[in-house]
Design a protein around this motif. Structure first.
Motif, mmCIF file in Angstrom:
data_model
loop_
_atom_site.group_PDB
_atom_site.id
_atom_site.type_symbol
_atom_site.label_atom_id
_atom_site.label_comp_id
_atom_site.label_asym_id
_atom_site.label_seq_id
_atom_site.Cartn_x
_atom_site.Cartn_y
_atom_site.Cartn_z
ATOM 1 N N ILE A 1 0.860 -1.178 0.000
ATOM 2 C CA ILE A 1 0.000 0.000 0.000
ATOM 3 C C ILE A 1 0.898 1.230 0.000
ATOM 4 C CG2 ILE A 1 -1.784 1.271 1.255
ATOM 5 C CD1 ILE A 1 -2.600 -1.397 2.548
ATOM 6 N N THR A 2 0.676 2.140 -0.939
ATOM 7 C CA THR A 2 1.470 3.359 -1.029
ATOM 8 C C THR A 2 0.772 4.486 -0.282
ATOM 9 O OG1 THR A 2 2.364 2.694 -3.177
ATOM 10 C CG2 THR A 2 2.547 5.015 -2.585
ATOM 11 N N ARG A 3 1.519 5.179 0.567
ATOM 12 C CA ARG A 3 1.002 6.330 1.305
ATOM 13 C C ARG A 3 2.044 7.450 1.288
ATOM 14 N NH1 ARG A 3 -3.166 4.156 1.204
ATOM 15 N NH2 ARG A 3 -4.607 3.572 2.899
ATOM 16 N N GLU A 4 1.576 8.684 1.119
ATOM 17 C CA GLU A 4 2.450 9.834 1.312
ATOM 18 C C GLU A 4 2.441 10.175 2.793
ATOM 19 O OE1 GLU A 4 2.355 14.457 0.154
ATOM 20 O OE2 GLU A 4 2.512 13.102 -1.573
ATOM 21 N N VAL A 5 3.622 10.202 3.394
ATOM 22 C CA VAL A 5 3.731 10.404 4.838
ATOM 23 C C VAL A 5 4.827 11.428 5.133
ATOM 24 C CG1 VAL A 5 2.968 8.056 5.348
ATOM 25 C CG2 VAL A 5 5.410 8.540 5.164
ATOM 26 N N GLU A 6 4.799 11.969 6.332
ATOM 27 C CA GLU A 6 5.861 12.846 6.795
ATOM 28 C C GLU A 6 6.697 12.103 7.819
ATOM 29 O OE1 GLU A 6 6.649 17.401 8.307
ATOM 30 O OE2 GLU A 6 4.694 16.505 8.685
ATOM 31 N N LEU A 7 7.949 11.826 7.466
ATOM 32 C CA LEU A 7 8.853 11.126 8.368
ATOM 33 C C LEU A 7 9.474 12.110 9.362
ATOM 34 C CD1 LEU A 7 10.800 8.801 5.892
ATOM 35 C CD2 LEU A 7 8.777 8.251 7.253
ATOM 36 N N PHE A 8 9.705 11.648 10.560
ATOM 37 C CA PHE A 8 10.391 12.399 11.613
ATOM 38 C C PHE A 8 9.816 13.812 11.810
ATOM 39 C CE2 PHE A 8 13.388 9.411 9.634
ATOM 40 C CZ PHE A 8 13.660 8.598 10.730
ATOM 41 N N PRO A 9 8.505 13.933 11.960
ATOM 42 C CA PRO A 9 7.910 15.272 12.127
ATOM 43 C C PRO A 9 8.349 15.966 13.408
ATOM 44 C CG PRO A 9 6.287 13.564 12.578
ATOM 45 C CD PRO A 9 7.483 12.877 11.991
ATOM 46 N N TRP A 10 8.824 15.196 14.399
ATOM 47 C CA TRP A 10 9.288 15.796 15.649
ATOM 48 C C TRP A 10 10.618 16.534 15.487
ATOM 49 C CZ3 TRP A 10 8.055 10.700 14.798
ATOM 50 C CH2 TRP A 10 9.115 9.813 14.582
ATOM 51 N N GLU A 11 11.211 16.477 14.278
ATOM 52 C CA GLU A 11 12.457 17.191 14.027
ATOM 53 C C GLU A 11 12.222 18.568 13.396
ATOM 54 O OE1 GLU A 11 15.429 16.268 15.090
ATOM 55 O OE2 GLU A 11 14.592 14.444 15.962
ATOM 56 N N LYS A 12 10.997 18.947 13.189
ATOM 57 C CA LYS A 12 10.716 20.271 12.628
ATOM 58 C C LYS A 12 10.918 21.355 13.692
ATOM 59 C CE LYS A 12 6.516 19.290 11.405
ATOM 60 N NZ LYS A 12 5.161 19.410 10.834
ATOM 61 N N GLU A 13 11.405 22.514 13.266
ATOM 62 C CA GLU A 13 11.497 23.689 14.142
ATOM 63 C C GLU A 13 10.508 24.737 13.639
ATOM 64 O OE1 GLU A 13 15.465 25.112 14.879
ATOM 65 O OE2 GLU A 13 16.259 23.082 15.212
ATOM 66 N N ASP A 14 9.225 24.426 13.788
ATOM 67 C CA ASP A 14 8.175 25.289 13.254
ATOM 68 C C ASP A 14 7.423 26.080 14.329
ATOM 69 O OD1 ASP A 14 6.957 23.092 14.368
ATOM 70 O OD2 ASP A 14 5.706 22.616 12.630
ATOM 71 N N ARG A 15 7.890 25.997 15.591
ATOM 72 C CA ARG A 15 7.250 26.782 16.658
ATOM 73 C C ARG A 15 8.215 27.791 17.271
ATOM 74 N NH1 ARG A 15 2.690 23.593 17.814
ATOM 75 N NH2 ARG A 15 1.768 25.494 18.675
ATOM 76 N N VAL A 16 9.329 28.011 16.573
ATOM 77 C CA VAL A 16 10.380 28.878 17.101
ATOM 78 C C VAL A 16 9.884 30.312 17.264
ATOM 79 C CG1 VAL A 16 12.598 29.939 16.523
ATOM 80 C CG2 VAL A 16 12.312 27.464 16.320
ATOM 81 N N ALA A 17 9.256 30.865 16.225
ATOM 82 C CA ALA A 17 8.803 32.261 16.277
ATOM 83 C C ALA A 17 7.805 32.460 17.404
ATOM 84 C CB ALA A 17 8.191 32.650 14.936
ATOM 85 N N GLU A 18 6.897 31.517 17.582
ATOM 86 C CA GLU A 18 5.895 31.607 18.639
ATOM 87 C C GLU A 18 6.549 31.604 20.020
ATOM 88 O OE1 GLU A 18 1.701 29.279 19.751
ATOM 89 O OE2 GLU A 18 3.013 28.571 18.119
ATOM 90 N N LEU A 19 7.538 30.751 20.205
ATOM 91 C CA LEU A 19 8.222 30.673 21.492
ATOM 92 C C LEU A 19 9.057 31.927 21.755
ATOM 93 C CD1 LEU A 19 9.309 26.934 21.313
ATOM 94 C CD2 LEU A 19 7.785 27.919 23.050
ATOM 95 N N ARG A 20 9.714 32.432 20.730
ATOM 96 C CA ARG A 20 10.511 33.640 20.901
ATOM 97 C C ARG A 20 9.642 34.828 21.312
ATOM 98 N NH1 ARG A 20 15.701 33.882 19.247
ATOM 99 N NH2 ARG A 20 15.516 36.127 18.918
ATOM 100 N N GLN A 21 8.492 34.936 20.678
ATOM 101 C CA GLN A 21 7.579 36.025 21.023
ATOM 102 C C GLN A 21 7.067 35.897 22.457
ATOM 103 O OE1 GLN A 21 4.143 36.318 18.492
ATOM 104 N NE2 GLN A 21 3.589 38.346 19.224
ATOM 105 N N LEU A 22 6.696 34.688 22.830
ATOM 106 C CA LEU A 22 6.138 34.453 24.158
ATOM 107 C C LEU A 22 7.173 34.697 25.262
ATOM 108 C CD1 LEU A 22 3.556 33.467 25.607
ATOM 109 C CD2 LEU A 22 4.447 31.141 25.415
#
Length: 434
Positions: A410-431
């Motif tokens: 079965i073929t699926r498009e998936v996101e591997l290792f999503p816990w390695e993203k740094e996508d909350r940096v701006a939010e944390l810096r502001q807070l």
């Protein structure tokens, strides 16, 4: 200055074979049933695979076929290794998940009220030491094993076999500040030396010399080049300096210290799921709660909460909160909210305290198991790629995966290792006013 050592193992190491089979079986369930409950344990030994665990799922999986495919892809494909995909026995002794556990985990209210699958404490860690936010000693250990496997599979090291281990000792000026590589140890399974040096009485010695020279002149420079290509020139410089020092006889490169490693894999050592927890995480630099990852669906906080804490720690370091961040949470079985959160900061930014960081974590991130699954999309079949070369410090990427259920692909498009993203940096810096 002090020395610190970390290790890694290849995909062909017995314990990692077990982990990969367990996670392949997990993926085969999740690709069909994202709500599957899986607790899969695997044992591998000479000519035998034993599968055991608890399941609650609507998926149809041929466990034996999945196990054999994993073993073949790792490289155990002929009987001369004492363990191979085609002739090994496979015993399956699975049963259904306990209803006592199920009633505590699956609550009314859907994913938001999903209870923790077990009690326990989990840790997350990140550091500025390398671009991928893990310590250099464990990162280099992984890169050596991953690169060796690629070179072996492409035929450059065709005299090597799948089982291998690395160990890297680094001299540090202070935590997070590597100064030089002190020692690298590589133990690698290989063919009989007599196959390459037939009729020579010194076959063992000649083989050992050839192996050491190939590792020094091919493997290590290849890893150095990969570091440079990936923007880690200072780490490449450390490895380049080490190579020159070894050639000059001033540093140690240890290769198969016993002088021989022909019998390996499950024929040489029984393998079990969950025996490489420090290899899987931070190489000994951070505490570990004791719970293994492979073979467990994301309702088990041993796995999902450890991933979430890595995600949070990486974003905190990316935001400039501290040079290194260590986090701990604890859960009670069946209860969604963690019973505690602990924050430890190494060289924090001015004005940053553990209390402020804990408040920011509670504001930005939801640590209930169901919300962790939702945030990181852990209901995807993403687990087999995690089962070798470390769960942490990898690259988040979206790919199309072919998942083998033993009955179909079965073929699926998936996101591997999503816990390695740094996508909350701006939010944390502001807070945190950084």
């Amino acid at each position: 200055m002090f020395l610190f050592t970390s290790e890694s193992v290849s995909a062909g190491h017995p314990d990692k074979i077990a982990d990969q089979i367990a996670d392949a079986i997990l993926d085969a369930h999740i690709v069909q049933d994202p709500n599957a409950r899986v607790a899969c344990e695997v044992l591998v030994t000479t000519g035998l695979v034993v599968l055991a665990g608890e399941f609650r799922s609507e998926a149809r999986v041929d466990f034996e076929a999945v196990a054999r495919k994993v073993i073949a892809e790792i490289g155990y494909t002929h009987s001369g290794l004492g363990f191979d995909a085609y002739s090994c026995g496979v015993i399956s002794v699975y049963h259904k998940q306990s209803p006592d556990i199920a009633q505590g985990v699956d609550r009314a209210g859907g994913l938001e009220q999903l209870g923790a699958g077990d009690q326990g404490m989990m840790f997350g860690y990140a550091t500025v030491e390398t671009p991928n936010r893990i310590p250099f000693s464990i990162d280099l250990s992984h890169r050596l094993m991953e690169t060796l496997a690629r070179l072996r599979q492409t035929g450059q090291f065709d005299y090597l076999r799948p089982d291998a281990k690395s160990q890297v000792t680094v001299a540090y000026e202070a935590p997070g500040r590597p100064r030089f590589i002190h020692t690298i140890l590589l133990s690698i399974q290989h063919v009989e030396p007599e196959q390459l040096f037939q009729g020579r009485s010194d076959a063992e010695e000649r083989f050992q010399q050839m192996l050491r020279e190939d590792l020094l002149n091919i493997l290590l420079p290849e890893v150095e080049s990969e570091y440079r290509t990936n923007g880690a020139s200072w780490l490449a410089d450390l490895l380049g300096e080490y190579i020159q020092e070894v050639r000059a006889g001033r540093r140690s490169l240890l290769v198969n210290p016993t002088g021989r490693f022909v019998i390996g894999g499950p024929h040489g050592d029984t393998g079990l799921t969950g025996r490489k927890t420090i290899v899987d995480t931070y190489g000994g630099w951070a505490p570990h709660g004791g719970g293994a990852f492979s073979g467990k669906d994301p309702s088990k906080v041993d796995r999902s909460a450890a991933y979430m804490l890595r995600y949070i720690a990486r974003n905190l370091v990316g935001a400039g909160v501290a040079q290194a961040v260590t986090l701990q949470v604890a859960y009670a079985i069946g209860i969604p909210d963690p019973v505690s959160i602990h924050v430890d900061l190494q060289e924090p930014a001015p004005g940053i305290t553990p209390a402020r960081v804990e408040e920011a974590i509670r504001t930005v991130f939801d640590l209930r198991p169901g919300k962790i699954i939702e945030t990181l999309r852990l209901d995807q079949p993403i687990y087999l790629p995690t089962a070798a070369y470390g769960h942490m410090g990898r690259t988040a990427q979206r790919i199309a995966r072919q998942i083998y259920t033993g009955l179909e692909e079965i073929t699926r498009e998936v996101e591997l290792f999503p816990w390695e993203k740094e996508d909350r940096v701006a939010e944390l810096r502001q807070l945190l006013n950084l």
